[in-house]
Design a protein around this motif. Structure first.
Motif, PDB file in Angstrom:
ATOM      1  N   LYS A  62       0.854  -1.189   0.000  1.00  0.00           N
ATOM      2  CA  LYS A  62       0.000   0.000   0.000  1.00  0.00           C
ATOM      3  C   LYS A  62       0.888   1.237   0.000  1.00  0.00           C
ATOM      4  N   LEU A  63       1.051   1.842  -1.165  1.00  0.00           N
ATOM      5  CA  LEU A  63       1.996   2.941  -1.319  1.00  0.00           C
ATOM      6  C   LEU A  63       1.556   4.212  -0.614  1.00  0.00           C
ATOM      7  N   ASP A  64       0.241   4.403  -0.434  1.00  0.00           N
ATOM      8  CA  ASP A  64      -0.256   5.625   0.194  1.00  0.00           C
ATOM      9  C   ASP A  64      -0.534   5.435   1.686  1.00  0.00           C
ATOM     10  N   SER A  65       0.036   4.403   2.287  1.00  0.00           N
ATOM     11  CA  SER A  65      -0.170   4.160   3.721  1.00  0.00           C
ATOM     12  C   SER A  65       0.350   5.327   4.552  1.00  0.00           C
ATOM     13  N   THR A  66      -0.418   5.724   5.544  1.00  0.00           N
ATOM     14  CA  THR A  66      -0.003   6.797   6.461  1.00  0.00           C
ATOM     15  C   THR A  66       0.480   6.235   7.797  1.00  0.00           C
ATOM     16  N   PHE A  67       0.631   4.925   7.873  1.00  0.00           N
ATOM     17  CA  PHE A  67       1.095   4.305   9.122  1.00  0.00           C
ATOM     18  C   PHE A  67       2.623   4.272   9.138  1.00  0.00           C
ATOM     19  N   ASP A  68       3.196   5.467   9.218  1.00  0.00           N
ATOM     20  CA  ASP A  68       4.646   5.595   9.268  1.00  0.00           C
ATOM     21  C   ASP A  68       5.090   5.921  10.680  1.00  0.00           C
ATOM     22  N   MET A  69       6.397   5.947  10.915  1.00  0.00           N
ATOM     23  CA  MET A  69       6.939   6.125  12.253  1.00  0.00           C
ATOM     24  C   MET A  69       6.652   7.516  12.812  1.00  0.00           C
ATOM     25  N   ASP A  70       6.735   8.551  11.978  1.00  0.00           N
ATOM     26  CA  ASP A  70       6.458   9.910  12.448  1.00  0.00           C
ATOM     27  C   ASP A  70       5.014  10.049  12.926  1.00  0.00           C
ATOM     28  N   GLN A  71       4.101   9.437  12.176  1.00  0.00           N
ATOM     29  CA  GLN A  71       2.695   9.487  12.572  1.00  0.00           C
ATOM     30  C   GLN A  71       2.493   8.790  13.918  1.00  0.00           C
ATOM     31  N   LEU A  72       3.157   7.658  14.114  1.00  0.00           N
ATOM     32  CA  LEU A  72       3.033   6.923  15.374  1.00  0.00           C
ATOM     33  C   LEU A  72       3.556   7.739  16.545  1.00  0.00           C
ATOM     34  N   ILE A  73       4.745   8.282  16.400  1.00  0.00           N
ATOM     35  CA  ILE A  73       5.354   9.041  17.501  1.00  0.00           C
ATOM     36  C   ILE A  73       4.522  10.284  17.829  1.00  0.00           C
ATOM     37  N   THR A  74       4.030  10.967  16.793  1.00  0.00           N
ATOM     38  CA  THR A  74       3.215  12.157  17.026  1.00  0.00           C
ATOM     39  C   THR A  74       1.888  11.791  17.680  1.00  0.00           C
ATOM     40  N   SER A  75       1.265  10.699  17.248  1.00  0.00           N
ATOM     41  CA  SER A  75       0.004  10.260  17.849  1.00  0.00           C
ATOM     42  C   SER A  75       0.199   9.892  19.315  1.00  0.00           C
ATOM     43  N   ILE A  76       1.278   9.163  19.599  1.00  0.00           N
ATOM     44  CA  ILE A  76       1.572   8.782  20.980  1.00  0.00           C
ATOM     45  C   ILE A  76       1.785  10.025  21.835  1.00  0.00           C
ATOM     46  N   THR A  77       2.500  10.996  21.286  1.00  0.00           N
ATOM     47  CA  THR A  77       2.748  12.240  22.024  1.00  0.00           C
ATOM     48  C   THR A  77       1.442  12.981  22.280  1.00  0.00           C
ATOM     49  N   ASN A  78       0.555  13.024  21.274  1.00  0.00           N
ATOM     50  CA  ASN A  78      -0.756  13.659  21.452  1.00  0.00           C
ATOM     51  C   ASN A  78      -1.546  12.999  22.574  1.00  0.00           C
ATOM     52  N   LEU A  79      -1.560  11.664  22.575  1.00  0.00           N
ATOM     53  CA  LEU A  79      -2.279  10.931  23.618  1.00  0.00           C
ATOM     54  C   LEU A  79      -1.663  11.195  24.988  1.00  0.00           C
ATOM     55  N   PHE A  80      -0.344  11.200  25.005  1.00  0.00           N
ATOM     56  CA  PHE A  80       0.397  11.366  26.246  1.00  0.00           C
ATOM     57  C   PHE A  80       0.128  12.735  26.860  1.00  0.00           C
ATOM     58  N   ILE A  81       0.194  13.773  26.025  1.00  0.00           N
ATOM     59  CA  ILE A  81       0.002  15.140  26.512  1.00  0.00           C
ATOM     60  C   ILE A  81      -1.476  15.412  26.797  1.00  0.00           C
ATOM     61  N   GLY A  82      -2.329  15.089  25.806  1.00  0.00           N
ATOM     62  CA  GLY A  82      -3.747  15.401  25.944  1.00  0.00           C
ATOM     63  C   GLY A  82      -4.444  14.621  27.037  1.00  0.00           C
ATOM     64  N   GLY A  83      -3.995  13.410  27.292  1.00  0.00           N
ATOM     65  CA  GLY A  83      -4.653  12.566  28.281  1.00  0.00           C
ATOM     66  C   GLY A  83      -4.129  12.739  29.686  1.00  0.00           C
ATOM     67  N   THR A  84      -3.224  13.673  29.876  1.00  0.00           N
ATOM     68  CA  THR A  84      -2.611  13.855  31.185  1.00  0.00           C
ATOM     69  C   THR A  84      -3.062  15.143  31.858  1.00  0.00           C
TER      70      THR A  84
END
Length: 497
Positions: free
Chosen positions: A275-297
């Motif tokens: 899937k060439l247009d996949s958005t499940f890349d490492m930057d997306q993962l790290i940014t999502s985790i950071t969003n959850l970490f900050i927003g959920g705290t």
């Protein structure tokens, strides 16, 4: 010579603004817009309150103003917010420079379009799979509470600032869901990261100078550059921490047990299917985790700190909550030390008190992720809304709206109860987690945390403030940045049994 040149440029700029001025905008504030700066000088320390006053002065629930030269449409009414936020045209996030620089349009908070749709859905499904309604998540929350209570008991009633303990415990809950691990209260690295998150919420805001005028970041004088340097440094450290945890995660997974596992599993599926247009890349993962970490705290921690303020201010309400909890637990749960989620339906006054804390605490401000942006020019309430305007939902105005909350300046949990002392459905104007597709994805988790933390704290402890009485005043004892939060204070806790 320079003075003449500056005067000519200023006149030309004013002529440009007059020619460019949009037609049929909502009414503007009575305060004048200053060229280049807009209404920034008039917003004051608490913009949400200033914007409400401007609307009241104009006798309109929708107004326009300018943050610098950025047009901002302010909605001060639940019906208008609902009409806008349920419309896909208003679904884009405002992209202030200070957040765009760090998130780059990725993650869960400031992503837009197809990327946002994919990862919002993924996050919600993963929350349901590993969190919402699951007993093990409740056990995780109660385990954190036990550690917090142990730390409090070690103080032997000596005053402490509860902020750090709350933030650490709530961060650990997110870590359990996201990373599959928790961190000891003695872990200095984690303690440092948590403190950086706390600090970020006092440094950043949509109406800060650096957000409106990005070039100021190159100015060496802090009075002009503001908090940009420290804010940026904090974010980089938080991202680095999240990246390290992601990179240390075992990619050889047979059974997924946390958010990262589930994400890597989907990334592998996309890779194998080319899937060439996949958005499940490492930057997306790290940014999502950071969003959850900050927003959920910080948001839940801030709400709980407001809870102590309101209980100190309203001792009779605190007594009512304790009596309801004691009566229920003594008659039904004699051998169970902790209140659980299944007990919630039997504690209507306690739940109503939590709602009233959320309403009066009003932690969502214009500085968080509450501003939207319209993708196309449109009309709202009969006014023109130009493309790419910032749409500011003033939740504070909703929660003090006398049409939904009579005597809104009073702290009164019974407004959420029926005459037979049963909870009513939340009034339409009650929207602490926003509304629409971009409402807070962690609402269910936050509600679970708020109920378990608040009810068990109230059951376990009596407490009093060490600050002078006049300092603990919910009307003036707060500051506004990314959240509306009380100033730091110290409490002394005493076991009730």
């Amino acid at each position: 010579m320079y003075l003449v040149l500056i005067s000519i440029l200023s006149i030309l700029y004013l002529i440009y603004l007059i020619i460019k001025k949009e037609k049929n905008l909502p009414p503007g504030p009575t305060d004048y817009s200053i060229p280049i700066f807009g209404h920034l000088f008039s917003l004051g320390k608490h913009p949400q309150e200033t914007l409400l006053k401007w609307c009241q002065n104009r006798q309109s629930d929708i107004i326009h103003c300018y943050f610098g030269q950025k047009l901002v449409i302010v909605l001060n009414n639940y019906d208008l917010i609902k009409q806008a936020f349920l419309d896909d045209n208003y679904s884009a996030r405002a992209q202030p420079f200070i957040f765009e620089e760090h998130f780059h349009g990725k993650g869960l908070t400031y992503a837009d379009g197809e990327r946002w749709l994919i990862h919002r859905k993924f996050a919600m499904n993963t929350l349901k799979k590993f969190g919402m309604g699951k007993h093990f998540l409740q056990d995780t929350i109660l385990d954190e509470l036990k550690d917090i209570f142990l730390s409090i008991d070690k103080q032997n009633e000596k005053p402490l600032n509860i902020k750090g303990l709350l933030t650490h415990g709530l961060s650990n809950i997110i870590c359990g869901f996201a990373f599959g691990q928790r961190f000891s209260h003695n872990d200095q690295e984690f303690h440092h990261i948590v403190s950086l998150i706390e600090e970020c919420f006092t440094l950043g805001s949509h109406d800060s100078w650096i957000t409106i005028f990005p070039l100021l970041r190159f100015i060496p004088t802090q009075s002009l550059r503001g908090n940009y340097k420290q804010f940026s440094k904090n974010f980089k450290e938080i991202f680095k921490f999240a990246k390290k945890l992601v990179e240390n995660h075992d990619e050889n997974i047979d059974e997924t047990k946390d958010y990262i596992d589930e994400y890597l599993k989907q990334a592998n599926i996309d890779k194998k299917s080319n899937k060439l247009d996949s958005t499940f890349d490492m930057d997306q993962l790290i940014t999502s985790i950071t969003n959850l970490f900050i927003g959920g705290t910080e948001t839940t921690s801030t709400t709980l700190r407001w809870a102590f303020v309101y209980m100190i201010e309203n001792p009779q309400i605190l007594k009512n909550v304790q009596q309801e909890i004691d009566s229920y637990m003594n008659n039904n749960k004699q051998h169970n030390l902790f209140i659980h989620m299944e007990d919630k339906e039997y504690l209507p006054y306690t739940l109503a008190t939590i709602f009233e804390i959320q309403r009066c605490g009003n932690i969502a401000t214009l500085g968080g992720s509450t501003m939207h942006r319209n993708l196309q020019a449109t009309t709202l309430n009969g006014y023109n809304i130009p493309k790419d305007s910032y749409i500011a939902a003033n939740f504070y105005a909703c929660h003090v709206d006398e049409r939904y909350f009579p005597n809104s300046d009073q702290f009164d949990p019974t407004r959420f109860l029926t005459d037979d002392h049963k909870p009513i459905q939340r009034p339409a104007g009650f929207i602490p987690f926003s509304i629409g597709k971009k409402s807070c994805p962690g609402e269910s988790l936050a509600n679970m945390e708020l109920f378990l933390f608040f009810s068990n704290f109230i059951r376990q402890y009596d407490f009093h403030a060490v600050n002078k009485n006049e300092e603990i005043n919910s009307k003036i004892f707060y500051h506004t940045s990314l959240t509306r939060a009380p100033f730091d204070y110290k409490l002394s806790f005493r076991k009730r049994f």
